[in-house]
Scaffold this motif. Structure first.
Motif, PDB file in Angstrom:
ATOM      1  N   PHE A   1     -64.389  20.238  44.703  1.00  7.99           N
ATOM      2  CA  PHE A   1     -63.220  20.863  45.317  1.00  7.99           C
ATOM      3  C   PHE A   1     -62.039  19.897  45.404  1.00  7.99           C
ATOM      4  O   PHE A   1     -62.220  18.673  45.466  1.00  7.99           O
ATOM      5  CB  PHE A   1     -63.571  21.357  46.726  1.00  7.99           C
ATOM      6  CG  PHE A   1     -64.735  22.309  46.758  1.00  7.99           C
ATOM      7  CD1 PHE A   1     -64.556  23.648  46.435  1.00  7.99           C
ATOM      8  CD2 PHE A   1     -66.012  21.860  47.073  1.00  7.99           C
ATOM      9  CE1 PHE A   1     -65.633  24.531  46.443  1.00  7.99           C
ATOM     10  CE2 PHE A   1     -67.087  22.726  47.087  1.00  7.99           C
ATOM     11  CZ  PHE A   1     -66.903  24.072  46.774  1.00  7.99           C
ATOM     12  N   ASN A   2     -60.824  20.488  45.434  1.00  7.09           N
ATOM     13  CA  ASN A   2     -59.625  19.672  45.605  1.00  7.09           C
ATOM     14  C   ASN A   2     -59.315  19.519  47.093  1.00  7.09           C
ATOM     15  O   ASN A   2     -60.064  20.007  47.953  1.00  7.09           O
ATOM     16  CB  ASN A   2     -58.441  20.273  44.836  1.00  7.09           C
ATOM     17  CG  ASN A   2     -58.127  21.701  45.257  1.00  7.09           C
ATOM     18  OD1 ASN A   2     -58.332  22.073  46.418  1.00  7.09           O
ATOM     19  ND2 ASN A   2     -57.639  22.515  44.333  1.00  7.09           N
TER      20      ASN A   2
ATOM     21  N   LEU B   1     -61.981  22.413  42.032  1.00  7.31           N
ATOM     22  CA  LEU B   1     -61.296  21.326  41.348  1.00  7.31           C
ATOM     23  C   LEU B   1     -60.849  21.789  39.964  1.00  7.31           C
ATOM     24  O   LEU B   1     -61.597  22.445  39.247  1.00  7.31           O
ATOM     25  CB  LEU B   1     -62.244  20.129  41.214  1.00  7.31           C
ATOM     26  CG  LEU B   1     -61.622  18.781  40.839  1.00  7.31           C
ATOM     27  CD1 LEU B   1     -60.775  18.248  41.997  1.00  7.31           C
ATOM     28  CD2 LEU B   1     -62.726  17.781  40.496  1.00  7.31           C
ATOM     29  N   THR B   2     -59.620  21.446  39.576  1.00  5.59           N
ATOM     30  CA  THR B   2     -59.087  21.811  38.266  1.00  5.59           C
ATOM     31  C   THR B   2     -58.968  20.562  37.393  1.00  5.59           C
ATOM     32  O   THR B   2     -59.081  19.437  37.872  1.00  5.59           O
ATOM     33  CB  THR B   2     -57.702  22.460  38.388  1.00  5.59           C
ATOM     34  OG1 THR B   2     -56.760  21.468  38.877  1.00  5.59           O
ATOM     35  CG2 THR B   2     -57.731  23.655  39.341  1.00  5.59           C
TER      36      THR B   2
ATOM     37  N   ILE C   1     -68.667  12.380  39.745  1.00  3.32           N
ATOM     38  CA  ILE C   1     -68.006  12.873  38.534  1.00  3.32           C
ATOM     39  C   ILE C   1     -67.874  11.767  37.491  1.00  3.32           C
ATOM     40  O   ILE C   1     -68.173  11.969  36.305  1.00  3.32           O
ATOM     41  CB  ILE C   1     -66.627  13.470  38.890  1.00  3.32           C
ATOM     42  CG1 ILE C   1     -66.805  14.801  39.618  1.00  3.32           C
ATOM     43  CG2 ILE C   1     -65.780  13.661  37.631  1.00  3.32           C
ATOM     44  CD1 ILE C   1     -65.521  15.406  40.137  1.00  3.32           C
ATOM     45  N   LEU C   2     -67.445  10.588  37.925  1.00  2.13           N
ATOM     46  CA  LEU C   2     -67.316   9.474  36.984  1.00  2.13           C
ATOM     47  C   LEU C   2     -68.679   9.016  36.474  1.00  2.13           C
ATOM     48  O   LEU C   2     -68.805   8.584  35.324  1.00  2.13           O
ATOM     49  CB  LEU C   2     -66.570   8.307  37.637  1.00  2.13           C
ATOM     50  CG  LEU C   2     -65.060   8.267  37.364  1.00  2.13           C
ATOM     51  CD1 LEU C   2     -64.363   9.518  37.904  1.00  2.13           C
ATOM     52  CD2 LEU C   2     -64.417   7.015  37.974  1.00  2.13           C
ATOM     53  N   SER C   3     -69.707   9.151  37.292  1.00  5.95           N
ATOM     54  CA  SER C   3     -71.064   8.829  36.848  1.00  5.95           C
ATOM     55  C   SER C   3     -71.518   9.798  35.753  1.00  5.95           C
ATOM     56  O   SER C   3     -72.176   9.398  34.784  1.00  5.95           O
ATOM     57  CB  SER C   3     -72.041   8.880  38.028  1.00  5.95           C
ATOM     58  OG  SER C   3     -71.727   7.909  38.993  1.00  5.95           O
TER      59      SER C   3
ATOM     60  N   THR D   1     -64.283  19.126  30.979  1.00  6.75           N
ATOM     61  CA  THR D   1     -64.478  20.575  30.957  1.00  6.75           C
ATOM     62  C   THR D   1     -65.878  20.958  31.408  1.00  6.75           C
ATOM     63  O   THR D   1     -66.059  21.859  32.239  1.00  6.75           O
ATOM     64  CB  THR D   1     -64.227  21.127  29.543  1.00  6.75           C
ATOM     65  OG1 THR D   1     -62.898  20.794  29.129  1.00  6.75           O
ATOM     66  CG2 THR D   1     -64.394  22.646  29.513  1.00  6.75           C
ATOM     67  N   ASN D   2     -66.883  20.271  30.886  1.00  8.62           N
ATOM     68  CA  ASN D   2     -68.263  20.596  31.263  1.00  8.62           C
ATOM     69  C   ASN D   2     -68.577  20.196  32.699  1.00  8.62           C
ATOM     70  O   ASN D   2     -69.330  20.891  33.391  1.00  8.62           O
ATOM     71  CB  ASN D   2     -69.248  19.933  30.297  1.00  8.62           C
ATOM     72  CG  ASN D   2     -69.426  20.732  29.023  1.00  8.62           C
ATOM     73  OD1 ASN D   2     -69.276  21.946  29.020  1.00  8.62           O
ATOM     74  ND2 ASN D   2     -69.731  20.062  27.936  1.00  8.62           N
ATOM     75  N   ILE D   3     -68.008  19.095  33.158  1.00  6.10           N
ATOM     76  CA  ILE D   3     -68.226  18.698  34.547  1.00  6.10           C
ATOM     77  C   ILE D   3     -67.729  19.794  35.485  1.00  6.10           C
ATOM     78  O   ILE D   3     -68.395  20.152  36.463  1.00  6.10           O
ATOM     79  CB  ILE D   3     -67.530  17.360  34.845  1.00  6.10           C
ATOM     80  CG1 ILE D   3     -68.269  16.217  34.137  1.00  6.10           C
ATOM     81  CG2 ILE D   3     -67.474  17.090  36.355  1.00  6.10           C
ATOM     82  CD1 ILE D   3     -67.559  14.887  34.184  1.00  6.10           C
TER      83      ILE D   3
END
Length: 304
Positions: free
Chosen positions: A216-217, A223-224, A143-145, A155-157
């Motif tokens: 996912f959380n 994931l939110t 995600i950070l990448s 939002t787009n991720i």
């Protein structure tokens, strides 16, 4: 009068019709109807039934649009000025129809200048610490990448689904983002090779749910934004960097890196989904960073 949202009742439509007599500018009234349609369509409620919670949620949505470069704070403030004005009129003229102006509780968004705060841009050394901190959780490393290399917004991720990922015959990986309205086109974002490799490795470890979610959380639900904000905060704290950076700051670094390569502002706008005007504000700050997929030209890459 401009046609109102399907969620607007005849009761409210009749009230708004009377507002024409006190609205000195016909164009203003026409625009007000459009603003009312936007919030009624978003909340799926009649204007008279909108609560403080509804109004706050709508403002949060507008803030996310601003963060994505799709809306100015001035526009958001103009809309809420309309809602306050119309609500005050209803309370004064039809007190039995509306008891409280919930929009008065929503603070006005301060108007920032277009400058980029140098303190909000992580250095390469800090970025290395942050990414090293994230490696303990490969999902967040990916995600950070996506934020730091591709310039994707949170939002787009979170919009990425398993079927959003497309690999062409030459092995290039793209993310497909469906248009969010009839006035926009679908977006296809090509991933640089390093991020493609990270994504490929991550997909080997995760199974998408029935809706196609891949992030996912801790409770195995999708994931939110709140989950993401909390996780990024913990990662950055663990990295022991001086500033409390956010995912938005990491994305800002990505935009500046793309500009530093000499990439055309229009190309960056298409690639990142940010408006051209927002890219222009980054252009003035590209000196804050050194150094046929434009993201492949930046001065660092991620290790998978």
């Amino acid at each position: 009068m401009r046609k109102l949202s399907e969620y607007c009742t005849k009761e409210f439509t009749d009230i708004l019709q009377t507002y024409i007599s006190v609205c000195s500018n016909e164009r203003t009234f026409y625009e007000y109807c459009g603003y009312i349609n936007l919030i009624c369509n978003y909340t799926k409620k009649d204007f008279l039934r909108i609560t403080y919670e509804d109004a706050k949620k709508y403002q949060d949505y507008l803030i996310s649009q601003y963060n994505d470069g799709k809306l100015s704070r001035k526009t958001a403030n103009v809309r809420f000025s309309c809602y306050r004005t119309v609500s005050n009129y209803i309370i004064d003229t039809f007190p039995d129809k509306l008891k409280e102006n919930v929009f008065l509780k929503i603070p006005r968004l301060m108007q920032p200048d277009d400058s980029i705060n140098p303190k909000s841009i992580p250095s390469l050394k800090e970025l290395d610490k942050i990414m090293s901190s994230a490696r303990s959780n490969y999902m967040f490393y990916l995600i950070l990448s996506l934020a730091t290399r591709v310039g994707l917004s949170a939002t787009n991720i979170l919009r990425i689904r398993k079927n959003s990922i497309i690999v062409d015959e030459e092995g290039n990986t793209f993310l497909h983002f469906a248009a969010t309205s009839d006035f926009k086109d679908d977006r296809y974002v090509q991933l640089p090779k390093d991020v493609s490799s990270i994504l490929e490795k991550y997909l080997e470890t995760v199974e998408a749910d029935s809706q196609g979610h891949i992030f996912f959380n801790s409770r195995k639900g999708p994931l939110t934004l709140k989950n993401l904000d909390v996780a990024v905060s913990k990662i950055i704290k663990a990295a022991k960097v001086d500033e409390k950076y956010t995912l938005k700051d990491l994305r800002s670094r990505a935009i500046l890196d793309l500009l530093q390569t000499g990439a055309d502002a229009n190309a960056i706008s298409d690639y990142t989904g940010l408006s051209f005007l927002r890219i222009h504000s980054f252009t003035k700050a590209k000196k804050l960073v050194s150094g046929d997929c434009i993201a492949d030209a930046v001065n660092f890459s991620m290790k998978s």
